[in-house]
Design a protein around this motif. Sequence first.
Motif, mmCIF file in Angstrom:
data_model
loop_
_atom_site.group_PDB
_atom_site.id
_atom_site.type_symbol
_atom_site.label_atom_id
_atom_site.label_comp_id
_atom_site.label_asym_id
_atom_site.label_seq_id
_atom_site.Cartn_x
_atom_site.Cartn_y
_atom_site.Cartn_z
ATOM 1 N N GLY A 136 0.791 -1.356 0.074
ATOM 2 C CA GLY A 136 0.001 -0.298 0.415
ATOM 3 C C GLY A 136 1.276 0.999 0.039
ATOM 4 O O GLY A 136 1.852 1.238 0.147
ATOM 5 N N ILE A 145 -9.477 -5.875 -5.467
ATOM 6 C CA ILE A 145 -9.059 -4.828 -5.284
ATOM 7 C C ILE A 145 -8.908 -4.651 -7.221
ATOM 8 O O ILE A 145 -7.490 -4.199 -7.073
ATOM 9 N N THR A 170 -4.372 0.964 -5.763
ATOM 10 C CA THR A 170 -3.820 0.652 -4.993
ATOM 11 C C THR A 170 -4.139 1.095 -3.229
ATOM 12 O O THR A 170 -4.574 1.867 -3.065
ATOM 13 N N PRO A 171 -3.619 -0.136 -2.834
ATOM 14 C CA PRO A 171 -4.397 0.548 -0.842
ATOM 15 C C PRO A 171 -4.042 1.154 -0.554
ATOM 16 O O PRO A 171 -2.926 1.014 -0.144
ATOM 17 N N ARG A 172 -4.708 1.820 0.435
ATOM 18 C CA ARG A 172 -3.770 2.944 1.816
ATOM 19 C C ARG A 172 -3.050 2.485 1.954
ATOM 20 O O ARG A 172 -1.904 2.722 2.707
ATOM 21 N N ALA A 219 -2.208 -4.276 2.564
ATOM 22 C CA ALA A 219 -2.813 -5.406 2.845
ATOM 23 C C ALA A 219 -2.861 -7.173 2.711
ATOM 24 O O ALA A 219 -2.441 -7.214 1.838
ATOM 25 N N PHE A 257 -9.613 -4.775 4.079
ATOM 26 C CA PHE A 257 -8.357 -4.633 2.036
ATOM 27 C C PHE A 257 -8.508 -2.761 2.159
ATOM 28 O O PHE A 257 -7.487 -2.402 2.283
ATOM 29 N N LYS A 258 -9.340 -2.492 2.001
ATOM 30 C CA LYS A 258 -9.735 -1.012 1.683
ATOM 31 C C LYS A 258 -10.246 0.194 2.765
ATOM 32 O O LYS A 258 -10.042 1.386 2.157
#
Length: 463
Positions: A86, A275, A278-280, A283, A455-456
């Motif tokens: 992330g 997803i 790209t997650p913050r 994950a 995850f988000k």
Amino acid sequence: MTDLFLERKNGYAELSIEESIRMEEYCRGYMKFLDAGKTERLCVDEAIRLAKDAGYVEFAPGMKLEVGDKVYLNNRGKELILAYIGEESLARGVQIAAAHIDAPRLDLKPNPLYEDTDFAYLKTHYYGGIRKYQWVTIPLELHGKVCFPDKPPVDIHIGCDEGDPRFVITDLLPHLSADQDAKKLKEAHPGENLNLLIGSRPVDDGEKGSKVKQQILEILYEKYGMTEIDFISAELEAVPAGDACEIGLDRSMIGAYGHDDRSCAYAELRALLDISDTPRRTAICVLADKEEIGSDGVTGMQSDSFDTFMEDICSQQGVSLRACYSNSFCLSADVTAAYDPNYSGVFEKNNAAYLNRGVGLCKYTGSRGKSGASDAGAEVLGYMRKLLAKNEVIWQIAELGKVDEGGGGTVAKYMANRNIDTLDAGVPVLSMHSPFEVVSKLDVYETYKTALAVFKAASGVKY
């Protein structure tokens, strides 16, 4: 006006037509995963195939990782860890979903093959918490691997393809079962009697001896290059034969072997792979082995394999592993018992999980006095409620059963012992640990949405 009561209703009252279509599509994928992953090894194989399709590459120790990278670590073919790196520093923690991919089954003993009265058998040692009577007179498949000292290993899969033979454990006919019927249920089928019937035709070579056993050994040698001693370095598992199927005239449920815990494992795997941005926070998806026997061993959740992987990626950012853990959150994705009206006496209705009411949140598991539970704090439950509301997830509170009836555990406490905020949540299951479990499509889908929400998430639990 503020609603003062906790409303407990069937989730279909909240499910839109569009969501219903997405639910059916998701469940079709889940059923394919179940059919492909009858054992933990097969689950890892199928998960890697799906991960590669989604752009994941195999991780090697010391491999340089950047924001947006997608990697997986295959631990000995029986545990899988995936990571989507992330935007934020690992010092601010990661979002983890951990489930297990092993399920109750019958393992072959190291020296299993014998002949008795012109029958060939394979002796088994049951794995995990089974009710032994449920495993007799049902068709069984055999899966696993044989390792040789002087040639490459061989994979064995018998009973899963069309035209394959299958295996069975026989039982007494009711006409002669008076003594057996008088025994307690758990004593009627001793573990040493769970022997797979695998042959009855002798070799016709004019010699005396174990001719049916010899016939079996000749078949195994011809097909797999095995001799009897090779069973010692084999890992072979007998599991229920047959594919996952829809249950009910309304097709609202799924029946299959292995919902515990592959319904949650697939939910978190599919959520990670779905997803798009790209997650913050990084994950992490963990598909662990050995949960059904205490999470011990090199592929279980108590192994250092997870810590080693996390330490490797933390060191690249100059982040302390302990600092990362202390700011992380883990969804311990595991199933719970669904209320069954036929056995209502073991459930406490106010806190039981029900089919079609969504993912079940379990503050604690354990046995009787919460023994063996991590017992999530109020802040963790508050965090999850906020997350689920934001993502319009249908959920319910869940407890395994009445306080003094028994209990069970998950991987939650092993994550919590690492100083990671952890909460159990998962799919309510009918006939849990049986060869044919039943779940609701709606609950399976809402568990996927829960993992996706985790995850988000932009942050962990705030104190």
